[in-house]
Design an enzyme around this catalytic site. Structure first.
Site, PDB file in Angstrom:
ATOM      1  CB  THR A  96      -0.936  -0.045   1.245  1.00 41.49           C
ATOM      2  OG1 THR A  96      -1.773  -1.185   1.103  1.00 41.49           O
ATOM      3  CG2 THR A  96      -1.819   1.163   1.341  1.00 41.49           C
ATOM      4  CB  SER A 140      -4.840   4.821  -7.906  1.00 39.93           C
ATOM      5  OG  SER A 140      -5.646   5.979  -8.008  1.00 39.93           O
ATOM      6  CE  LYS A 179      -1.178   4.212  -6.752  1.00 36.42           C
ATOM      7  NZ  LYS A 179      -0.487   3.544  -5.590  1.00 36.42           N
TER       8      LYS A 179
HETATM    9  P1  NAP Z   1      -0.818   8.314   3.020  1.00 38.57           P
HETATM   10  O1  NAP Z   1      -1.663   8.330   4.223  1.00 38.57           O
HETATM   11  O2  NAP Z   1       0.006   9.512   2.739  1.00 38.57           O
HETATM   12  O3  NAP Z   1       0.062   7.003   3.041  1.00 38.57           O
HETATM   13  C1  NAP Z   1       1.205   6.848   2.250  1.00 38.57           C
HETATM   14  C2  NAP Z   1       2.091   5.826   2.926  1.00 38.57           C
HETATM   15  O4  NAP Z   1       3.237   5.598   2.086  1.00 38.57           O
HETATM   16  C3  NAP Z   1       2.621   6.295   4.271  1.00 38.57           C
HETATM   17  O5  NAP Z   1       2.574   5.224   5.166  1.00 38.57           O
HETATM   18  C4  NAP Z   1       4.055   6.682   3.966  1.00 38.57           C
HETATM   19  O6  NAP Z   1       4.937   6.511   5.063  1.00 38.57           O
HETATM   20  C5  NAP Z   1       4.390   5.666   2.889  1.00 38.57           C
HETATM   21  N1  NAP Z   1       5.555   6.080   2.131  1.00 38.57           N
HETATM   22  C6  NAP Z   1       5.685   7.142   1.305  1.00 38.57           C
HETATM   23  N2  NAP Z   1       6.950   7.211   0.819  1.00 38.57           N
HETATM   24  C7  NAP Z   1       7.621   6.164   1.373  1.00 38.57           C
HETATM   25  C8  NAP Z   1       8.954   5.680   1.283  1.00 38.57           C
HETATM   26  N3  NAP Z   1       9.871   6.275   0.510  1.00 38.57           N
HETATM   27  N4  NAP Z   1       9.280   4.584   1.993  1.00 38.57           N
HETATM   28  C9  NAP Z   1       8.384   3.967   2.777  1.00 38.57           C
HETATM   29  N5  NAP Z   1       7.103   4.370   2.911  1.00 38.57           N
HETATM   30  C10 NAP Z   1       6.742   5.458   2.211  1.00 38.57           C
HETATM   31  O7  NAP Z   1      -1.707   8.099   1.700  1.00 38.57           O
HETATM   32  P2  NAP Z   1      -2.918   7.097   1.407  1.00 38.57           P
HETATM   33  O8  NAP Z   1      -4.028   7.927   0.863  1.00 38.57           O
HETATM   34  O9  NAP Z   1      -3.186   6.192   2.553  1.00 38.57           O
HETATM   35  O10 NAP Z   1      -2.316   6.263   0.208  1.00 38.57           O
HETATM   36  C11 NAP Z   1      -1.962   4.904   0.371  1.00 38.57           C
HETATM   37  C12 NAP Z   1      -2.053   4.189  -0.951  1.00 38.57           C
HETATM   38  O11 NAP Z   1      -3.374   4.300  -1.476  1.00 38.57           O
HETATM   39  C13 NAP Z   1      -1.120   4.768  -2.029  1.00 38.57           C
HETATM   40  O12 NAP Z   1      -0.619   3.685  -2.786  1.00 38.57           O
HETATM   41  C14 NAP Z   1      -2.064   5.617  -2.864  1.00 38.57           C
HETATM   42  O13 NAP Z   1      -1.594   5.795  -4.175  1.00 38.57           O
HETATM   43  C15 NAP Z   1      -3.312   4.746  -2.815  1.00 38.57           C
HETATM   44  N6  NAP Z   1      -4.550   5.461  -3.142  1.00 38.57           N
HETATM   45  C16 NAP Z   1      -4.973   6.486  -2.342  1.00 38.57           C
HETATM   46  C17 NAP Z   1      -6.142   7.164  -2.677  1.00 38.57           C
HETATM   47  C18 NAP Z   1      -6.662   8.294  -1.849  1.00 38.57           C
HETATM   48  O14 NAP Z   1      -7.578   8.995  -2.317  1.00 38.57           O
HETATM   49  N7  NAP Z   1      -6.177   8.511  -0.632  1.00 38.57           N
HETATM   50  C19 NAP Z   1      -6.875   6.771  -3.827  1.00 38.57           C
HETATM   51  C20 NAP Z   1      -6.399   5.719  -4.605  1.00 38.57           C
HETATM   52  C21 NAP Z   1      -5.237   5.048  -4.249  1.00 38.57           C
HETATM   53  P3  NAP Z   1       5.237   7.685   6.114  1.00 38.57           P
HETATM   54  O15 NAP Z   1       4.095   7.651   7.087  1.00 38.57           O
HETATM   55  O16 NAP Z   1       6.536   7.308   6.703  1.00 38.57           O
HETATM   56  O17 NAP Z   1       5.264   8.972   5.325  1.00 38.57           O
END
Ligand code: NAP
Length: 361
Positions: A96, A140, A179
């Site tokens: 994720t 996504s 993505k």
């Molecule tokens: P989020 O809360 O910002 O979570 C992102 C996660 O990725 C955090 O745990 C972050 O860790 C980690 N991360 C980022 N860069 C990293 C790195 N270099 N090494 C290790 N960990 C890293 O965002 P989210 O909305 O939950 O997104 C999670 C997933 O869902 C992503 O793949 C995103 O593309 C997908 N998604 C989200 C949405 C949406 O609307 N939110 C929609 C479709 C898909 P830290 O806590 O250490 O920063």
């Protein structure tokens, strides 16, 4: 290979084995961890900084009150060696972690590299870890489309799992580009082996209450804040988009992991809607206290002022998304994983309430 045709292979996951979740501090991943803990599973949670106890407090609380167990492992997406230890003995992996932000200066370094290298590092580790049978990757709808005008290219004007984003780039919607590159790479790496099955969950914009409202990084919150902080008090654009509740996204991941016949990509979206209607869904409960949008901003006006207010609101983006209906076909996930989605109003009100209680809006 057609990723959406049923495979002969079904995958049975042994729930006595640990399950790995990458980026467990994240908004979406937190609810996946919660769902696994509810089932009494042992979660191997990868985080960038296990010493940051504040960012883990909500997960510790969940592990204390739910039947499952959690173990933390330090892992950066860019480190090819980091995932061996957390993946050991796991049959099921949820990948994720990936940045979801528009607040960037260098899209290659801040979005593409972690998304793409992270996918490569996690999936290559899976190929070298004999216990792994299935990987569920959080992709996504952004891997399917860039602009709402692209819905018209699908059957009955709807996005489907057979479509791919071909219009994003390093300069235009770089998050979407990250993505689609990452998901394409995931399918390539899947095709190079026959040990583990790959499933992708492709959510539209995720909304709903955060588990850790004081440490949010996801752009989902930036979008919510723009609705309620007065930015849209004169009106909001009817920007076509899909919405899904974060709790439903976690359930979709869980079902994808544990349904033996699950396969391919799953569009995971509860509602075909637009930015104005998101704001309107909050009027009843919060309209007196917050400057929520009540009317649509005409497209010509958004064209005129949008680019000055927000650097992502380029003329091209406005032309292809404002006053354009967004529609996705969600029949596959409803049929195969028996998914049902929460009402939009419940999602939006629960998210707003969590942010109000935390003093974040
Ligand atoms: P989020 O809360 O910002 O979570 C992102 C996660 O990725 C955090 O745990 C972050 O860790 C980690 N991360 C980022 N860069 C990293 C790195 N270099 N090494 C290790 N960990 C890293 O965002 P989210 O909305 O939950 O997104 C999670 C997933 O869902 C992503 O793949 C995103 O593309 C997908 N998604 C989200 C949405 C949406 O609307 N939110 C929609 C479709 C898909 P830290 O806590 O250490 O920063």
């Amino acid at each position: 290979m057609n990723k959406n045709s049923p495979l002969n292979m079904t995958v049975q996951i042994d729930s006595s084995k640990p399950v790995m979740v990458t980026g467990a501090t994240g908004y979406v991943a937190g609810y996946i961890v919660k769902r696994l803990l509810e089932e009494g599973l042992t979660v191997h949670a990868t985080v960038r900084d296990p010493e940051n106890k504040q960012k883990l407090a909500h997960l510790d609380d969940l592990a204390a009150e739910l039947p499952g167990n959690i173990h933390y492992f330090k892992a950066d997406l860019l480190d090819p060696e980091a995932f061996f230890s957390p993946m050991k003995d796991c049959e099921l992996v949820f990948h994720t972690a990936s940045p979801f932000t528009s607040d960037i200066k260098d899209p290659q370094r801040e979005l593409i590299d972690p998304a793409l290298r992270g996918t490569e590092n996690v999936l290559r580790t899976a190929s070298k870890t004999p216990s792994v049978k299935r990987v569920v990757d959080t992709s996504s709808c952004a891997a399917i489309y860039s602009d709402a005008t692209e819905c018209a290219l699908g059957p009955d004007g709807m996005l489907t799992e057979d479509m791919w984003n071909t219009s994003s780039s390093l300069n235009y919607q770089p998050y979407s580009f990250s993505k689609v590159l990452a998901e394409r790479r995931a399918w390539e790496l899947h095709g190079e082996q026959n040990q583990w099955e790959l499933i992708t969950i492709n959510p539209s914009l995720v909304m709903g209450p955060p588990l850790n409202p004081s440490h949010v990084t996801s752009d989902s919150f930036m979008i919510m804040k723009q609705l309620v902080d007065g930015t849209a008090k004169m009106g909001a654009p009817k920007l076509g988009m899909g919405i899904v509740d974060v709790r439903d996204v976690a359930e979709a991941h869980y079902r994808a992991g544990f349904t033996p016949e699950a396969h391919g990509r799953y569009i995971t979206s509860g509602h075909n809607t637009n930015f104005l209607d998101l704001g309107k869904s909050l009027l009843n409960k919060y309209g007196d206290k917050y400057p929520l949008p009540k009317r649509a901003l005409p497209k010509w006006l958004v064209m005129l002022v949008g680019p000055m207010m927000n650097k992502q609101l380029t003329r091209e983006f406005i032309r292809k998304n404002v006053d354009v209906e967004w529609k996705a076909d969600t029949s596959k996930i409803k049929r195969e994983l028996n998914m049902k989605f929460r009402p939009l109003k419940e999602t939006m009100e629960d998210m707003m309430q969590a942010l109000v209680e935390a003093g974040e809006v």
